[in-house]
Design a protein around this motif. Structure first.
Motif, mmCIF file in Angstrom:
data_model
loop_
_atom_site.group_PDB
_atom_site.id
_atom_site.type_symbol
_atom_site.label_atom_id
_atom_site.label_comp_id
_atom_site.label_asym_id
_atom_site.label_seq_id
_atom_site.Cartn_x
_atom_site.Cartn_y
_atom_site.Cartn_z
ATOM 1 N N GLU A 287 0.827 -1.209 0.000
ATOM 2 C CA GLU A 287 0.000 0.000 0.000
ATOM 3 C C GLU A 287 0.858 1.256 0.000
ATOM 4 N N LEU A 288 1.992 1.205 0.685
ATOM 5 C CA LEU A 288 2.903 2.358 0.671
ATOM 6 C C LEU A 288 3.385 2.638 -0.751
ATOM 7 N N VAL A 289 3.824 1.584 -1.449
ATOM 8 C CA VAL A 289 4.347 1.767 -2.803
ATOM 9 C C VAL A 289 3.257 2.306 -3.728
ATOM 10 N N ILE A 290 2.053 1.733 -3.633
ATOM 11 C CA ILE A 290 0.952 2.200 -4.477
ATOM 12 C C ILE A 290 0.668 3.675 -4.213
ATOM 13 N N GLN A 291 0.598 4.040 -2.940
ATOM 14 C CA GLN A 291 0.296 5.423 -2.578
ATOM 15 C C GLN A 291 1.359 6.387 -3.094
ATOM 16 N N LYS A 292 2.612 6.072 -2.862
ATOM 17 C CA LYS A 292 3.694 6.985 -3.234
ATOM 18 C C LYS A 292 3.871 7.065 -4.748
ATOM 19 N N MET A 293 3.792 5.918 -5.427
ATOM 20 C CA MET A 293 4.006 5.923 -6.867
ATOM 21 C C MET A 293 2.872 6.614 -7.597
ATOM 22 N N ASN A 294 1.644 6.371 -7.173
ATOM 23 C CA ASN A 294 0.524 7.041 -7.821
ATOM 24 C C ASN A 294 0.509 8.534 -7.537
ATOM 25 N N ALA A 295 0.951 8.913 -6.335
ATOM 26 C CA ALA A 295 1.033 10.338 -6.010
ATOM 27 C C ALA A 295 2.113 11.011 -6.850
ATOM 28 N N ALA A 296 3.168 10.248 -7.173
ATOM 29 C CA ALA A 296 4.260 10.816 -7.974
ATOM 30 C C ALA A 296 3.867 10.986 -9.422
ATOM 31 N N ASP A 297 2.879 10.197 -9.869
ATOM 32 C CA ASP A 297 2.431 10.291 -11.256
ATOM 33 C C ASP A 297 1.193 11.175 -11.309
#
Length: 303
Positions: A287-297
């Motif tokens: 969930e951390l990776v999904i949150q951070k990566m989607n926020a970065a895109d």
């Protein structure tokens, strides 16, 4: 009736990769562990793993049985741990397989925040562009770029490939001009993945659907990081993973080329061995990776 202890022992052997290590962690002789697994195979009427002097390899039946059992076993262990600790706090080691350049676009500060929020979790990263064997290498979760193919694991796309794709440095475009059509790339230097012939085929999605073009260049490399550095240095036009390209464009080091074309299959995917209940620490990290990566895109698809 199957002995649930034997099933839990089987899951532990798979996780450890050997009878000896599983026996050490379980506090019993290796021959006892081996005998119990043989008894389980006899009850099931099938061989679960192939044994050799070097390593254990799961059979197709073993892979399927492990997938169906590992979540339940981990769930029972977590339930007991939660009762003992009086909480549902994520804990334990999470072994993560990721591309070699993972930390070029995933900030270490995010890892720091995660470990601070979950003090009982330990992260163990295995960084390589080679595809990890989740079972043999005891991987809890793997992140892979490119098309998500059937691998026997559970997978889902966590970052859509539709984003910045082809890029070049301002200096290169000033010297060579910007291509106007996809076929114009034939007359440009392109930074490509390592290929003996010095050429590659790029498959992209544009206004007319999926198209491909043969490109060539005088620089090739086997990691996205090498291609990124070459493009920034002005060695040609590169097709980079979306997150990496986006960060460099925002920094002004690279400029989009033919932005109406987007890479086909360059998304980021997450894989894990079983579709059943994931350990809390593993699901929290995903969930951390999904949150951070989607926020970065910042593309509309990820708002």
């Amino acid at each position: 009736m199957l002995d649930l202890n034997d099933i839990a022992m089987f899951v532990q052997v798979v996780r450890c990769g050997s009878f000896a290590e599983a026996a050490r962690q379980l506090g019993m002789p290796p021959n006892t562990v081996s005998r119990r697994i043989q008894q389980l195979e006899t009850q099931l009427g099938t061989r679960l793993m192939q044994r050799s002097t070097r390593k254990l390899t799961l059979t197709s039946a073993g892979l399927g049985f492990h997938e169906r059992c590992v979540g339940a076993v981990d769930g029972l262990l977590e339930a007991g741990q939660a009762l003992m600790t009086g909480s549902h706090e994520p804990s334990g080691r999470v072994r993560v397989a990721a591309p070699a350049d993972f930390f070029d676009f995933f900030q270490m500060q995010w890892v720091t925040e995660f470990l601070t929020a979950h003090p009982r979790v330990r992260l163990d990263f295995v960084l390589s562009d080679a595809k990890a064997d989740l079972i043999a290498e005891q991987i809890d979760v793997a992140f892979r770029g490119g098309p998500l193919r059937d691998s026997g694991y559970v997978g889902r796309q966590i970052l859509d490939p539709r984003s910045v794709g082809m890029v070049a440095s301002p200096a290169y475009l000033a010297a060579r001009g910007s291509p106007r059509t996809l076929q114009d790339l034939v007359n440009h230097d392109c930074v490509i993945s390592a290929h003996a012939g010095g050429h590659a085929t790029w498959r992209l999605v544009g206004p007319n659907g999926e198209e491909e073009v043969q490109v060539s260049g005088r620089f090739s490399g086997n990691t996205a990081q090498a291609l990124r550095k070459a493009a920034v240095a002005g060695l040609g036009i590169a097709l980079l993973p979306p997150v990496m390209a986006k960060l460099e464009v925002e920094a002004g080091a690279l400029v989009p080329v033919l932005p109406q074309y987007q890479p086909n299959g360059y998304g980021l995917n997450v894989l894990y061995p079983s579709r059943r209940q994931l350990p809390l620490a593993v699901s929290a990290f995903i969930e951390l990776v999904i949150q951070k990566m989607n926020a970065a895109d910042s593309s509309p698809e990820h708002q």
